[in-house]
Each structure stands twice: as structure tokens, then as C-alpha cells.
Write a protein that holds these residues in place. Structure first.
Motif, mmCIF file in Angstrom:
data_model
loop_
_atom_site.group_PDB
_atom_site.id
_atom_site.type_symbol
_atom_site.label_atom_id
_atom_site.label_comp_id
_atom_site.label_asym_id
_atom_site.label_seq_id
_atom_site.Cartn_x
_atom_site.Cartn_y
_atom_site.Cartn_z
ATOM 1 N N LEU A 94 0.828 -1.212 0.000
ATOM 2 C CA LEU A 94 0.000 0.000 0.000
ATOM 3 C C LEU A 94 0.862 1.262 0.000
ATOM 4 N N VAL A 95 1.916 1.246 0.787
ATOM 5 C CA VAL A 95 2.806 2.414 0.828
ATOM 6 C C VAL A 95 3.483 2.613 -0.522
ATOM 7 N N ALA A 96 3.909 1.524 -1.151
ATOM 8 C CA ALA A 96 4.538 1.637 -2.466
ATOM 9 C C ALA A 96 3.572 2.229 -3.490
ATOM 10 N N PHE A 97 2.314 1.811 -3.419
ATOM 11 C CA PHE A 97 1.315 2.339 -4.353
ATOM 12 C C PHE A 97 1.068 3.828 -4.102
ATOM 13 N N GLY A 98 0.924 4.194 -2.848
ATOM 14 C CA GLY A 98 0.700 5.602 -2.522
ATOM 15 C C GLY A 98 1.886 6.477 -2.887
ATOM 16 N N ALA A 99 3.105 5.993 -2.597
ATOM 17 C CA ALA A 99 4.299 6.767 -2.941
ATOM 18 C C ALA A 99 4.441 6.906 -4.448
ATOM 19 N N ALA A 100 4.025 5.886 -5.198
ATOM 20 C CA ALA A 100 4.102 5.962 -6.655
ATOM 21 C C ALA A 100 3.163 7.029 -7.199
ATOM 22 N N ILE A 101 1.979 7.136 -6.610
ATOM 23 C CA ILE A 101 1.030 8.160 -7.065
ATOM 24 C C ILE A 101 1.587 9.563 -6.802
ATOM 25 N N VAL A 102 2.083 9.765 -5.588
ATOM 26 C CA VAL A 102 2.622 11.089 -5.239
ATOM 27 C C VAL A 102 3.833 11.426 -6.109
ATOM 28 N N ALA A 103 4.749 10.471 -6.244
ATOM 29 C CA ALA A 103 5.954 10.723 -7.046
ATOM 30 C C ALA A 103 5.599 10.954 -8.506
ATOM 31 N N SER A 104 4.590 10.280 -9.008
ATOM 32 C CA SER A 104 4.178 10.464 -10.401
ATOM 33 C C SER A 104 3.680 11.885 -10.641
ATOM 34 N N ILE A 105 2.894 12.398 -9.731
ATOM 35 C CA ILE A 105 2.373 13.767 -9.886
ATOM 36 C C ILE A 105 3.505 14.787 -9.816
ATOM 37 N N VAL A 106 4.395 14.619 -8.828
ATOM 38 C CA VAL A 106 5.511 15.563 -8.691
ATOM 39 C C VAL A 106 6.405 15.510 -9.919
ATOM 40 N N TYR A 107 6.685 14.311 -10.385
ATOM 41 C CA TYR A 107 7.539 14.154 -11.559
ATOM 42 C C TYR A 107 6.896 14.774 -12.794
ATOM 43 N N GLY A 108 5.590 14.553 -12.975
ATOM 44 C CA GLY A 108 4.899 15.122 -14.128
ATOM 45 C C GLY A 108 4.856 16.636 -14.098
ATOM 46 N N VAL A 109 4.601 17.205 -12.924
ATOM 47 C CA VAL A 109 4.579 18.671 -12.802
ATOM 48 C C VAL A 109 5.951 19.248 -13.093
ATOM 49 N N LEU A 110 7.014 18.555 -12.650
ATOM 50 C CA LEU A 110 8.369 19.014 -12.931
ATOM 51 C C LEU A 110 8.646 19.026 -14.433
ATOM 52 N N LEU A 111 8.284 17.957 -15.123
ATOM 53 C CA LEU A 111 8.510 17.877 -16.563
ATOM 54 C C LEU A 111 7.682 18.926 -17.313
ATOM 55 N N GLY A 112 6.410 19.106 -16.899
ATOM 56 C CA GLY A 112 5.579 20.089 -17.572
ATOM 57 C C GLY A 112 6.030 21.508 -17.321
ATOM 58 N N SER A 113 6.661 21.743 -16.178
ATOM 59 C CA SER A 113 7.100 23.102 -15.849
ATOM 60 C C SER A 113 8.340 23.496 -16.636
ATOM 61 N N ILE A 114 9.292 22.601 -16.771
ATOM 62 C CA ILE A 114 10.517 22.924 -17.496
ATOM 63 C C ILE A 114 10.396 22.610 -18.993
ATOM 64 N N GLU A 115 9.299 21.916 -19.352
ATOM 65 C CA GLU A 115 8.996 21.568 -20.744
ATOM 66 C C GLU A 115 10.144 20.827 -21.425
ATOM 67 N N ARG A 116 10.716 19.946 -20.674
ATOM 68 C CA ARG A 116 11.750 19.090 -21.236
ATOM 69 C C ARG A 116 11.860 17.840 -20.374
#
Length: 217
Positions: A94-116
């Protein structure tokens, strides 16, 4: 005329002059009184039945092969506690699943912000998922494997979030419209842009998840 002389000390019979020998109720003076009745007109009787039609039976077995000298019932055995390994495994997944969701959002926002694309961030995503899962769920092999799989999914969806943010900014529409209504377009563009290095960083993210799990313990 002379009167007949009565014999001296002749006892008077109170009930018609019957001799005492034949009358149990007319014993003479000094004789022992008859025994008092016991109150049972029927004499000695067997004891009353106990309600057991099969007679005296041995007491029921208590399940203790060594007996119960105190005569007390065997104590109730509580149910065994849940296995800590099973609880740790479920918590780790459960912790792995929850951490994956949070990390996915943070990672996506980072990529969308720097656009690369920032490949090394994928390694950080995997490490975070594996570390959190093992830290709270233990170093069970199943937990580590789940963390590696969830980290791959987190990197993939994080990159899709980044692509959707860039596409929404270019089309001047909302992110939700692009990500939800045109999700197939987002995945198609991601596949067209994917190269060897992208898949390599995804694989490195899974390896980083295993390393993070080992680092936590």
C-alpha cells in the motif's frame, strides 16, 4: 356378709382389662416407649431419579488429555494473532502504491514546468517509492518487487502528465481537458517521442526502487 378381697397391687387395665403383652400401646409402667415414626409411611425407598435416563455416567470430557484436577473447565484459547509478516507485506504494498502516485504527480509537474525531459528524475522517483515501501513495510521480496513495478508506472504516468501540461499550454486549454478527454492523443505523442534513453531511465527507475528498499533497511 363378707366381701371378696381384691388382690393387692393389681394394675388397672385402662382399656377394658386387656393384658399388656398383646397390646403394643398398653405397655406397663417402666417399659420403653416405642420408637417414633420416621415420617415415611412407605419405609425405605430408593433415592429419587436424577433426570439422567442412562444412569450414572462419567463426566463429559473437557478435551484435556491430562485431566483437570481442579475440576474447572478448560480455559478458552484466544485466536492466534495475525502474522506480522503478512501485515508488513500488505502495508508495504500500500505504501509503495501511494508513494508511486505522489511521485508520479511531482515528476509530471516538474517535466511540464521545465517543458523538457529530465531523465535522472526518473531514478529519484524509483528510489523514493522503494525507500518508502521498505521503510514502513519491511524488506519482504514481494514488497520490493511491488515497489519496482509501481515505480515504472509512476515514471510512465509522470511523463504523460508532463506531456499533457505542455500540450494544454500550447492549445490554450485546461490540463484536465487534454489529459482526460484526449488521453489517447497524449499516449500516442509519448510513443512517437520515446527513444532508447527514455526506456533506459524507466528501467533505471525500477533498479533505483530496489536500491532504495535495501537502503531503508
Amino acid at each position: 356378709m363378707s366381701q371378696p378381697v381384691q388382690p393387692p397391687n393389681q394394675p388397672q387395665q385402662p382399656y377394658g382389662g386387656q393384658p399388656a403383652d398383646g397390646n403394643p400401646y398398653a405397655a406397663g409402667p417402666g417399659a420403653a416407649a416405642p420408637a417414633a415414626p420416621t415420617g415415611n409411611p412407605y419405609g425405605d425407598q430408593p433415592p429419587a431419579p436424577t433426570g439422567n435416563p442412562y444412569g450414572d455416567q462419567p463426566p463429559a470430557s473437557t478435551g484435556n488429555p491430562f485431566g483437570n484436577p481442579q475440576g474447572q473447565p478448560a480455559p478458552f484459547s484466544p485466536a492466534p494473532p495475525a502474522s506480522p509478516i503478512r501485515n508488513g507485506l500488505a502495508l508495504g504494498v500500500l505504501v509503495a502504491f501511494g508513494a508511486a502516485i505522489v511521485a508520479s504527480i511531482v515528476y509530471g509537474v516538474l517535466l511540464g514546468s521545465i517543458e523538457r525531459e529530465f531523465g535522472y528524475a526518473a531514478i529519484g522517483v524509483g528510489f523514493l517509492v522503494g525507500f518508502a515501501a521498505a521503510k514502513l513495510g519491511g524488506s519482504n521480496p514481494v514488497t520490493i518487487a511491488a515497489a519496482a513495478v509501481f515505480s515504472v508506472g509512476a515514471i510512465y504516468f509522470g511523463q504523460l502528465i508532463g506531456y499533457a501540461m505542455v500540450m494544454a499550454d500550447a492549445a490554450q486549454v485546461s490540463f484536465s481537458e487534454v489529459f482526460l478527454d484526449h488521453f489517447d492523443t497524449v499516449t500516442r505523442v509519448w510513443k512517437e517521442d520515446a527513444d532508447f534513453m527514455r526506456y533506459l531511465f524507466i528501467a533505471l527507475g525500477a533498479i533505483a526502487a530496489i536500491g532504495g528498499a535495501k537502503k531503508a533497511n
